[in-house]
Motif scaffolding. Sequence first.
Motif, PDB file in Angstrom:
ATOM      1  N   VAL A   1       0.868  -1.017   0.107  1.00  0.00           N
ATOM      2  CA  VAL A   1      -0.022   0.083  -0.047  1.00  0.00           C
ATOM      3  C   VAL A   1       0.936   1.284   0.059  1.00  0.00           C
ATOM      4  CG1 VAL A   1      -1.635   1.280   1.284  1.00  0.00           C
ATOM      5  CG2 VAL A   1      -1.991  -0.972   0.999  1.00  0.00           C
ATOM      6  N   LEU A   2       1.811   1.378   0.959  1.00  0.00           N
ATOM      7  CA  LEU A   2       2.671   2.370   1.086  1.00  0.00           C
ATOM      8  C   LEU A   2       3.570   2.772  -0.381  1.00  0.00           C
ATOM      9  CD1 LEU A   2       3.873   4.582   2.985  1.00  0.00           C
ATOM     10  CD2 LEU A   2       5.619   2.866   3.410  1.00  0.00           C
ATOM     11  N   LYS A   3       3.913   1.816  -1.163  1.00  0.00           N
ATOM     12  CA  LYS A   3       4.754   1.735  -2.405  1.00  0.00           C
ATOM     13  C   LYS A   3       3.703   2.354  -3.283  1.00  0.00           C
ATOM     14  CE  LYS A   3       8.340  -0.977  -1.233  1.00  0.00           C
ATOM     15  NZ  LYS A   3       9.182  -2.501  -1.886  1.00  0.00           N
ATOM     16  N   ARG A   4       2.342   1.601  -3.403  1.00  0.00           N
ATOM     17  CA  ARG A   4       1.300   2.214  -4.289  1.00  0.00           C
ATOM     18  C   ARG A   4       0.963   3.745  -4.267  1.00  0.00           C
ATOM     19  NH1 ARG A   4      -1.367  -2.666  -3.440  1.00  0.00           N
ATOM     20  NH2 ARG A   4      -2.948  -1.416  -2.319  1.00  0.00           N
ATOM     21  N   CYS A   5       0.909   4.234  -2.797  1.00  0.00           N
ATOM     22  CA  CYS A   5       0.625   5.601  -2.722  1.00  0.00           C
ATOM     23  C   CYS A   5       1.698   6.318  -3.074  1.00  0.00           C
ATOM     24  CB  CYS A   5       0.589   5.764  -0.977  1.00  0.00           C
ATOM     25  SG  CYS A   5      -1.110   4.910  -0.590  1.00  0.00           S
ATOM     26  N   LEU A   6       3.012   5.962  -3.131  1.00  0.00           N
ATOM     27  CA  LEU A   6       4.314   6.672  -3.568  1.00  0.00           C
ATOM     28  C   LEU A   6       4.021   6.626  -4.974  1.00  0.00           C
ATOM     29  CD1 LEU A   6       6.687   8.434  -3.161  1.00  0.00           C
ATOM     30  CD2 LEU A   6       7.944   6.102  -3.173  1.00  0.00           C
ATOM     31  N   GLU A   7       3.744   5.616  -5.599  1.00  0.00           N
ATOM     32  CA  GLU A   7       3.756   5.513  -7.189  1.00  0.00           C
ATOM     33  C   GLU A   7       2.403   6.536  -7.645  1.00  0.00           C
ATOM     34  OE1 GLU A   7       2.733   1.317  -7.769  1.00  0.00           O
ATOM     35  OE2 GLU A   7       4.976   0.923  -7.905  1.00  0.00           O
ATOM     36  N   PHE A   8       1.415   6.343  -6.915  1.00  0.00           N
ATOM     37  CA  PHE A   8       0.223   7.345  -7.457  1.00  0.00           C
ATOM     38  C   PHE A   8       0.634   8.681  -7.205  1.00  0.00           C
ATOM     39  CE2 PHE A   8      -3.498   9.695  -6.388  1.00  0.00           C
ATOM     40  CZ  PHE A   8      -4.472   9.140  -7.530  1.00  0.00           C
ATOM     41  N   LEU A   9       0.955   9.141  -6.129  1.00  0.00           N
ATOM     42  CA  LEU A   9       1.200  10.600  -5.913  1.00  0.00           C
ATOM     43  C   LEU A   9       2.320  11.031  -7.171  1.00  0.00           C
ATOM     44  CD1 LEU A   9       1.776  10.592  -2.018  1.00  0.00           C
ATOM     45  CD2 LEU A   9      -0.029  11.812  -3.445  1.00  0.00           C
ATOM     46  N   ARG A  10       3.494  10.183  -7.477  1.00  0.00           N
ATOM     47  CA  ARG A  10       4.319  10.552  -8.370  1.00  0.00           C
ATOM     48  C   ARG A  10       3.739  10.623 -10.074  1.00  0.00           C
ATOM     49  NH1 ARG A  10       9.652   7.694  -6.127  1.00  0.00           N
ATOM     50  NH2 ARG A  10      10.345   9.345  -4.646  1.00  0.00           N
ATOM     51  N   SER A  11       2.653   9.761 -10.183  1.00  0.00           N
ATOM     52  CA  SER A  11       1.980   9.496 -11.350  1.00  0.00           C
ATOM     53  C   SER A  11       1.351  10.568 -12.089  1.00  0.00           C
ATOM     54  CB  SER A  11       1.089   8.227 -11.201  1.00  0.00           C
ATOM     55  OG  SER A  11      -0.297   8.686 -10.704  1.00  0.00           O
ATOM     56  N   GLY A  12       0.609  11.434 -11.285  1.00  0.00           N
ATOM     57  CA  GLY A  12      -0.153  12.592 -11.933  1.00  0.00           C
ATOM     58  C   GLY A  12      -1.671  11.879 -12.529  1.00  0.00           C
ATOM     59  N   GLU A  13      -1.846  10.596 -11.967  1.00  0.00           N
ATOM     60  CA  GLU A  13      -3.166  10.078 -12.418  1.00  0.00           C
ATOM     61  C   GLU A  13      -4.493  10.869 -11.460  1.00  0.00           C
ATOM     62  OE1 GLU A  13      -4.231   7.870 -14.415  1.00  0.00           O
ATOM     63  OE2 GLU A  13      -1.852   7.541 -15.318  1.00  0.00           O
ATOM     64  N   ARG A  14      -5.635  10.821 -12.139  1.00  0.00           N
ATOM     65  CA  ARG A  14      -6.645  11.451 -11.446  1.00  0.00           C
ATOM     66  C   ARG A  14      -7.069  10.603 -10.321  1.00  0.00           C
ATOM     67  NH1 ARG A  14      -9.502  15.314 -13.053  1.00  0.00           N
ATOM     68  NH2 ARG A  14      -8.890  15.161 -15.336  1.00  0.00           N
ATOM     69  N   TYR A  15      -7.361  11.110  -9.291  1.00  0.00           N
ATOM     70  CA  TYR A  15      -8.082  10.326  -8.148  1.00  0.00           C
ATOM     71  C   TYR A  15      -9.476  10.088  -8.020  1.00  0.00           C
ATOM     72  CZ  TYR A  15      -8.756   8.803  -3.186  1.00  0.00           C
ATOM     73  OH  TYR A  15      -9.048   8.014  -2.091  1.00  0.00           O
ATOM     74  N   ASP A  16     -10.172   8.793  -7.838  1.00  0.00           N
ATOM     75  CA  ASP A  16     -11.415   8.548  -7.671  1.00  0.00           C
ATOM     76  C   ASP A  16     -11.537   8.571  -6.278  1.00  0.00           C
ATOM     77  OD1 ASP A  16     -14.180   7.835  -8.173  1.00  0.00           O
ATOM     78  OD2 ASP A  16     -13.552   5.839  -8.817  1.00  0.00           O
ATOM     79  N   PRO A  17     -12.441   9.473  -5.837  1.00  0.00           N
ATOM     80  CA  PRO A  17     -12.246   9.263  -4.173  1.00  0.00           C
ATOM     81  C   PRO A  17     -13.417   8.242  -3.646  1.00  0.00           C
ATOM     82  CG  PRO A  17     -12.700  11.514  -5.021  1.00  0.00           C
ATOM     83  CD  PRO A  17     -12.851  10.528  -6.240  1.00  0.00           C
TER      84      PRO A  17
END
Length: 143
Positions: A74-90
């Motif tokens: 989870v921690l690594k996916r969060c890092l990947e997500f934050l660096r990706s610029g992908e749109r977040y689906d709340p």
Amino acid sequence: MSDVTINADREKAAALIARWLEGGITNWDFEDEWPELSDDRAVVDIGRALWRLYSDFPQRPLGDSNLSPDELAVLKRCLEFLRSGERYDPVPYEEAVPWKPNFLTRLFGVKERPWETMRLKIDPERQKWWPFADEAQWRNATK
């Protein structure tokens, strides 16, 4: 990469997670520095999810050795997500259970337990990819 701009809060959050993975930050510093008042819901929700992965007390260094394999993923996916610029689906938050009225809750007006409003309600299928919306978004961001 999507059309979402990586903002300063995402950059700061990503740097804090990277420091966690390197063992270069304490639980207190992580909590104090996290941009919890961000206008970016992704940053807020990731902070809420990560808060559950460490103890508030006593002060101690954070590192990947303190985490289970699932927590580390989870921690690594969060890092990947934050660096990706992908749109977040709340995702929704769990409902807080009101406290039974007593002297202190009447005196201070406390109506809910703050830690209960911190929990995210993530669909079991999405938990494999969260904070990404799904596998396709994750694969797009990590290719």
